[in-house]
Design an enzyme around this catalytic site. Structure first.
Site, short mmCIF file in Angstrom:
data_model
loop_
_atom_site.label_atom_id
_atom_site.label_comp_id
_atom_site.label_asym_id
_atom_site.label_seq_id
_atom_site.Cartn_x
_atom_site.Cartn_y
_atom_site.Cartn_z
N GLU A 8 -9.65 25.60 -16.05
CA GLU A 8 -9.35 25.81 -17.47
C GLU A 8 -9.98 24.75 -18.36
O GLU A 8 -10.32 25.02 -19.51
CB GLU A 8 -7.83 25.83 -17.68
CG GLU A 8 -7.42 26.31 -19.04
CD GLU A 8 -5.98 26.78 -19.09
OE1 GLU A 8 -5.37 26.65 -20.16
OE2 GLU A 8 -5.45 27.30 -18.09
N ASP A 104 -4.79 27.07 -15.25
CA ASP A 104 -3.39 26.66 -15.12
C ASP A 104 -2.56 27.77 -14.48
O ASP A 104 -2.72 28.95 -14.82
CB ASP A 104 -2.80 26.32 -16.49
CG ASP A 104 -3.24 24.94 -16.97
OD1 ASP A 104 -3.99 24.28 -16.22
OD2 ASP A 104 -2.84 24.53 -18.06
N TYR A 307 3.42 20.03 -12.17
CA TYR A 307 3.08 20.97 -13.25
C TYR A 307 4.12 20.93 -14.38
O TYR A 307 5.32 21.08 -14.14
CB TYR A 307 2.98 22.38 -12.68
CG TYR A 307 2.49 23.40 -13.68
CD1 TYR A 307 1.16 23.47 -14.04
CD2 TYR A 307 3.37 24.30 -14.26
CE1 TYR A 307 0.70 24.40 -14.96
CE2 TYR A 307 2.94 25.25 -15.18
CZ TYR A 307 1.60 25.28 -15.53
OH TYR A 307 1.17 26.21 -16.44
#
Length: 698
Positions: A8, A104, A307
């Site tokens: 990303e 992501d 995350y």
């Protein structure tokens, strides 16, 4: 044959490339023997805008609404088209066998990759990298366990539905309100009910009528006790409060009962994103957006946490055997707390944290096994990491245990209560670093014991209105009503602040006059948190494979038509709250004061007129040819110009003959100074120096 890896962001791509052994650096990708790693720059592709379907939509007109394309098309974002073209060229290479989506691991990340794939017409096999941390070990493990991309098709469908719904409702309602009332008025599927909740609280505050009440406190023996009746400590009758004080003053109190109640406080669960944003706001005053930004750096740059954009506060069972490594990773910054835990082999006391059924796409935010170097972090990064670290460490400590002693005292028929709490085991609360003292005044009492009332007072107080929301409070409300997702809530709050319908003052959120008027103009259904919560639940159901995307979007289209029609036929009135008494020099309409990037600016209230200038014009180095004072720099419809108001002199900025740099100005003034002004007949202003210079040139 090689794998094409799509990340990303460039920073993530560099980490993936390093772990995969890719060393050949190119402008838009990094190549290795078996892999080519490229990247998006966030979104490279977006939904087409109305003017992409028909050029007439470039101009906002109420009669054109609602704009509902039969099929929603995609377009490449012009500013990042160079990177898209690079990916498009890589996709055509014959030595590439498959694509690995490494954006992501969430709804938005899935959308980033799939839209790029759709625009480059990708036909080869696709796999998915799904990891919860950016450490080398997590990356290697993730590539060893690549998932079939098909497994995430439902997540992609949910992302498309979310994006199209926001486009249809947000764009149409915003254009309808803006064109109807000739002022930039933004509304949307999530931001409008969020604003409505703040307005509802404001109405509660404004309609609140304070009332007097009294509380009665007494010193009985060595005890501090308060009057109570059926659990209520307040008296709303002054005479009754005065009578009770007179009645019990100087009397004897009898201990009618003593009660002990042991309490165990369970371990707090690790953070999800919303809970972390709430805590950071309460403790440090961080905005939700700031917490997200700092957290992203801890995850992506330093690789110290897992995350960030998660809605779970639990861990999976297979993570239990990683706890020791995580403690070792953070031990350099938390030696005192971690060393005893390492001796116990990283045994987690709060076993309930391991629950696979409570983990959706991602587990809770916890430290990784990456070695911690606290010196590398700035102050804000340390603060946020410390919250995550201590919440994680709490899982290894015992529960907090306390005992509450309650004494009920009878004085002349009135009841007084005294309470104290004894700490039996501080447990995980030792991590807070605050030593709790346990009082012992009640421990020596016995039932039936008699004590003297030494002092008794009634204190007058006022009931208080509900307080305005902090961001922490608003995030709780948004979570309760499923408004947005953990990943989007911070942006929604910032959007409300940016559109000037909300103001942030001392960490409290205040509605502006514009926000108050906007809510009155919007349909009740769009304001309803319940309706938006239903939409969010539908999107979640689609992501889980239990919802119908087609049906969801059909309902959104119907809703869009209804919302626009209500605005068109509305008889509501609106007046821009920021109108000034000054008139636009170009069209004569009133000017509005708005927040600009460089402070407050004045703009024309007519959207068709582009007049705009700084409220406090910036002084330039340009001098007025008449009075020699510095001129103001303005941006007008005809371009940039300089103005001297006292002399009413205006000069265009592109008049290059008049442009002089600071250095040139100093040189000219030095050369043609007061020493020779009598001979030349010039003064020592810049204008005079310029004239002298021109004369010399001739």
């Amino acid at each position: 044959m090689k794998q094409l890896i799509l990340a990303e962001k460039p920073s993530v791509a560099r980490d993936l490339a390093r772990v995969l052994g890719c060393k050949q650096q190119n402008k838009s990708y990094i190549e290795g023997p078996k892999h080519i790693v490229t990247w998006a720059l966030g979104h490279l592709v977006e939904l087409k805008m109305p003017e992409d379907y028909d050029k007439q939509y470039k101009q906002w007109r109420l009669e054109d609404l609602p704009i509902i394309p039969k099929h929603m098309g995609l377009k490449v974002i012009r500013q990042v088209s160079h990177q898209f073209r690079a990916i498009e060229q890589l996709a055509k290479r014959k030595d590439i066998s498959e694509l690995v989506i490494a954006t992501d691991a969430g709804r938005e990340g899935e959308l980033v990759a799939r839209w790029i794939m759709e625009k480059v017409r990708w036909q080869k096999p696709v796999k998915r990298l799904w990891i919860s941390s950016q450490t080398d070990k997590a990356i290697r493990d993730g590539f060893n366990q690549l998932k079939p991309a098909k497994q995430y098709d439902n997540l992609y469908q949910s992302a498309v539905c979310r994006s199209e719904a926001d486009w249809l409702i947000g764009l149409n309602v915003t254009r309808a309100l803006t064109t109807k009332y000739n002022d930039p008025l933004s509304a949307g599927r999530v931001q409008t009910p969020t604003l409505a909740m703040i307005l509802e609280r404001e109405q509660e505050i404004n309609s609140f009528q304070p009332k007097d009440f009294w509380t009665i406190d007494a010193t009985i023996g060595m005890l501090k006790a308060s009057w109570e009746h059926n659990g209520e400590k307040r008296l709303f009758d002054e005479k009754k409060a005065t009578d009770i004080v007179s009645k019990v003053k100087g009397q004897q109190a009898t201990v009618s009962s003593l009660q002990k109640k042991e309490k165990t406080e369970a371990h707090p669960m690790p953070y999800d994103l919303t809970e972390l944003q709430r805590d950071a706001n309460r403790r440090f005053g961080f905005s939700a957006k700031k917490t997200s930004s700092v957290l992203q750096k801890l995850y992506e740059q330093y690789k110290l946490v897992t995350y960030p954009r998660t809605d779970s506060r639990y861990l999976t069972k297979d993570m239990e055997n990683t706890m020791y490594d995580r403690l070792q990773g953070m031990s350099s910054g938390y030696r005192e707390e971690v060393q005893p835990l390492l001796k116990q082999k990283g045994n987690v006391v709060a076993k309930k944290v391991f629950n696979d059924s409570k983990v959706t796409d991602h587990h809770a935010i916890i430290p990784t096994d990456e070695p911690l170097h606290l010196g590398d972090l700035d102050n804000d990064e340390r603060k946020l990491y410390d919250l995550i670290a201590r919440r994680f460490l709490a899982l290894f400590y015992p529960a907090y245990r306390s005992e509450t002693l309650t004494a009920t005292l009878n004085v002349a028929g009135e009841t007084f209560m005294a309470r104290e709490t004894l700490v039996l085991d501080p447990g995980f609360k030792v991590l807070s670093g605050k030593e709790e003292e346990s009082p012992r005044a009640l421990a020596h009492l016995k039932e039936g014991q008699s004590l003297s009332v030494k002092e008794v007072n009634a204190e007058k107080k006022l009931t208080e209105p509900p307080s305005r929301f902090t961001e922490a409070d608003l995030l709780s409300r948004m979570e309760k009503y499923s408004l947005g997702t953990p990943a989007t809530r911070a942006d929604i709050i910032e959007r409300l602040l940016g559109s000037e319908v909300l103001d942030r003052k001392n960490n409290k959120l205040h509605p502006t006059p514009k926000g108050k008027q906007l809510i009155d103009l919007v349909n009740d259904e769009l304001k309803s948190p319940e309706l938006t919560a239903k939409w969010e639940q539908d999107l979640e159901a689609i992501a889980r494979g239990k919802g119908n995307p087609k049906e969801f979007l059909e309902n959104i289209r119907k809703q869009t038509k209804q919302l626009v029609m209500e605005i068109k036929t509305s008889s509501q009135e609106y007046r821009a709250h920021n109108l000034t008494g000054s008139k636009c020099p170009e069209c004569g309409k009133l000017l509005k004061e708005v927040k600009g990037r460089d402070g407050k600016v004045l703009v024309c209230s007519d959207r068709e007129c582009s007049y705009r200038r700084r409220k406090d014009p910036k002084l330039s180095n340009r001098r007025c040819p008449q009075c020699h004072k510095k001129m103001e720099l303005h941006n007008g419809k005809a371009g940039t110009y300089f103005q001297c108001k006292p002399c009413n002199v205006v000069e265009k900025a592109d008049d290059k003959k008049k442009k002089v740099t600071k250095r040139e100005e100093r040189q000219l003034l030095k050369k043609y100074s007061a020493n020779n002004k009598e001979d030349e007949g010039f003064g020592n202003s810049l204008a005079d120096a310029l004239k002298a210079a021109m004369k010399d040139k001739k």
